[in-house]
Write a protein that holds these residues in place. Structure first.
Motif, short mmCIF file in Angstrom:
data_model
loop_
_atom_site.label_atom_id
_atom_site.label_comp_id
_atom_site.label_asym_id
_atom_site.label_seq_id
_atom_site.Cartn_x
_atom_site.Cartn_y
_atom_site.Cartn_z
N VAL A 183 0.82 -1.20 -0.16
CA VAL A 183 0.06 0.06 -0.01
C VAL A 183 0.82 1.31 0.09
O VAL A 183 0.49 2.20 -0.84
N LEU A 184 1.91 1.32 0.77
CA LEU A 184 2.72 2.29 0.76
C LEU A 184 3.30 2.66 -0.57
O LEU A 184 3.70 3.88 -0.92
N LEU A 185 3.93 1.51 -1.20
CA LEU A 185 4.45 1.53 -2.33
C LEU A 185 3.55 2.36 -3.54
O LEU A 185 3.92 3.17 -4.20
N GLY A 186 2.19 1.66 -3.42
CA GLY A 186 1.16 2.39 -4.41
C GLY A 186 1.00 3.60 -4.09
O GLY A 186 0.70 4.34 -5.27
N MET A 187 0.93 4.01 -2.79
CA MET A 187 0.47 5.41 -2.63
C MET A 187 1.70 6.45 -3.22
O MET A 187 1.53 7.33 -3.56
N SER A 188 2.96 5.88 -2.82
CA SER A 188 4.27 6.45 -3.50
C SER A 188 3.93 6.69 -4.84
O SER A 188 4.28 7.97 -5.15
#
Length: 102
Positions: free
Chosen positions: A92-97
């Motif tokens: 999720v953090l990667l996608g948000m970034s």
């Protein structure tokens, strides 16, 4: 979301009462996700077809929930729940970034 999910993995065994400190964040993340998805669909759909867009949002949201429950159950059986939550938080953090850079 990421802080809450990683927080779940840091709760010591036998101290599940600490989960209640993280749960208010669920309400905030859920409300933000629902509000932003409705707004996004209304921008995406042509005028007069907003209700159809909301129906599609509900359809794919339901399919995503079922798929997530099945895959999440399988992942929890294959790996430890703590590892599963941390990996998903990273995704999720990667996608948000990536989304924020686009």
């Amino acid at each position: 979301y990421v802080v809450r999910v990683v927080g779940y993995t840091l709760v010591p065994k036998g101290r599940m009462v600490f989960v209640f400190l993280l749960e208010p964040m669920h309400g905030v993340t859920y409300a933000c996700a629902k509000t932003s998805s409705v707004e996004f669909i209304s921008i995406l759909m042509p005028t007069g077809h907003e209700a159809s867009g909301q129906a599609l949002l509900g359809l794919f949201g339901g399919l995503g929930s079922v798929t997530g429950l099945v895959l999440g159950g399988w992942m929890e059986e294959q790996f430890d729940a703590r590892i599963m939550y941390r990996v998903l938080a990273f995704i999720v953090l990667l996608g948000m970034s990536i989304f924020s850079m686009a």
